[in-house]
Write an enzyme that holds these catalytic residues in place. Structure first.
Site, PDB file in Angstrom:
ATOM      1  N   CYS A  53       0.830  -1.210   0.000  1.00  0.00           N
ATOM      2  CA  CYS A  53       0.000   0.000   0.000  1.00  0.00           C
ATOM      3  C   CYS A  53       0.862   1.257   0.000  1.00  0.00           C
ATOM      4  O   CYS A  53       0.521   2.257  -0.644  1.00  0.00           O
ATOM      5  CB  CYS A  53      -0.926   0.007   1.208  1.00  0.00           C
ATOM      6  SG  CYS A  53      -2.069  -1.383   1.277  1.00  0.00           S
ATOM      7  N   ARG A 130      -7.767  -4.212  -2.755  1.00  0.00           N
ATOM      8  CA  ARG A 130      -7.297  -3.144  -3.641  1.00  0.00           C
ATOM      9  C   ARG A 130      -8.312  -2.973  -4.775  1.00  0.00           C
ATOM     10  O   ARG A 130      -8.412  -3.833  -5.648  1.00  0.00           O
ATOM     11  CB  ARG A 130      -5.931  -3.495  -4.224  1.00  0.00           C
ATOM     12  CG  ARG A 130      -4.879  -3.738  -3.187  1.00  0.00           C
ATOM     13  CD  ARG A 130      -3.510  -4.000  -3.801  1.00  0.00           C
ATOM     14  NE  ARG A 130      -2.672  -4.632  -2.798  1.00  0.00           N
ATOM     15  CZ  ARG A 130      -2.144  -3.991  -1.762  1.00  0.00           C
ATOM     16  NH1 ARG A 130      -2.364  -2.702  -1.615  1.00  0.00           N
ATOM     17  NH2 ARG A 130      -1.413  -4.631  -0.876  1.00  0.00           N
TER      18      ARG A 130
END
Length: 216
Positions: A53, A130
């Protein structure tokens, strides 16, 4: 037996109004209508202070000016708290020298994540996977992409699809695989036999009646 939670998960639909939200972010409260008249890239990540991330957020930040140049704003999301987001943003600036200038939604209740289908129990039932949503200036969802927890996204692809969508809207054309501004575009196929018969003599670059390109 099918899991009840999995059975009740809903997903947004392309070319339909994007789900509305009014959420606290690192830049104050934001709602979908705040972005009316501009493109919006809404993207989720599983958790703050995680390595994949972190690379994605730095990439979004590094391309932020390019998104703004396309009339597009960035808005991140995870189910972490506002305080966690602030600490993570400060850490990225301190440790990597990258400033995150776009807001990040606090979604402890998972209300935004659930309305956008970001929670996938098969991947993780306590984190948003995601996912990336491209919303047009009229608030309509135009593209969405889901990625596995283990693999980061390619941020330039989201810039590319915004540019392609804008070209399609303006010129009523389609774009081929990997299209970039300046490349030839695809002429929509003929819709009846007479149009198909005439297509080869209309001045386009045709391989066959259904597959023709032109300069934009």
């Amino acid at each position: 037996m099918e899991n009840i939670e999995e059975a009740t998960i809903t997903f947004p639909q392309l070319n339909k109004p994007a789900p509305d939200f009014n959420a606290r972010t690192t830049h104050g409260f934001k709602k979908l209508s705040d972005y009316k008249g501009r493109w919006l890239v809404l993207f989720s990540h599983p958790a703050d202070f995680t390595p994949v991330c972190t690379t994605e957020f730095m990439a979004f930040a590094n391309h932020h000016e390019e998104f703004l140049a396309e009339g597009a704003d960035l808005l991140g999301l995870s189910i972490d708290s506002y305080y966690s987001h602030v600490a993570w943003v400060r850490n990225i600036k301190e440790k990597f020298g990258v400033e995150i200038n776009f807001p990040i939604i606090e979604d402890l209740s998972m209300s935004v994540a659930k309305s956008y289908g970001m929670i996938h129990p098969g991947a993780a039932d306590t984190s948003a996977v995601r996912s990336t949503f491209i919303i047009d200036p009229d608030g309509v969802l135009r593209a969405m992409v889901y990625y596995p927890m283990t693999n980061g996204r390619s941020i330039p692809e989201f810039l590319r699809i915004i540019r392609a969508l804008k070209a399609s809207d303006k010129h009523k054309i389609a774009t081929p695989e990997g299209w970039q501004p300046g490349d030839k575009v695809i002429v929509p196929p003929p819709q009846d036999a007479d149009a198909a018969e005439a297509r080869m003599s209309e001045g386009f670059e045709c391989t066959d009646w259904y597959f023709c390109k032109k300069e934009l």
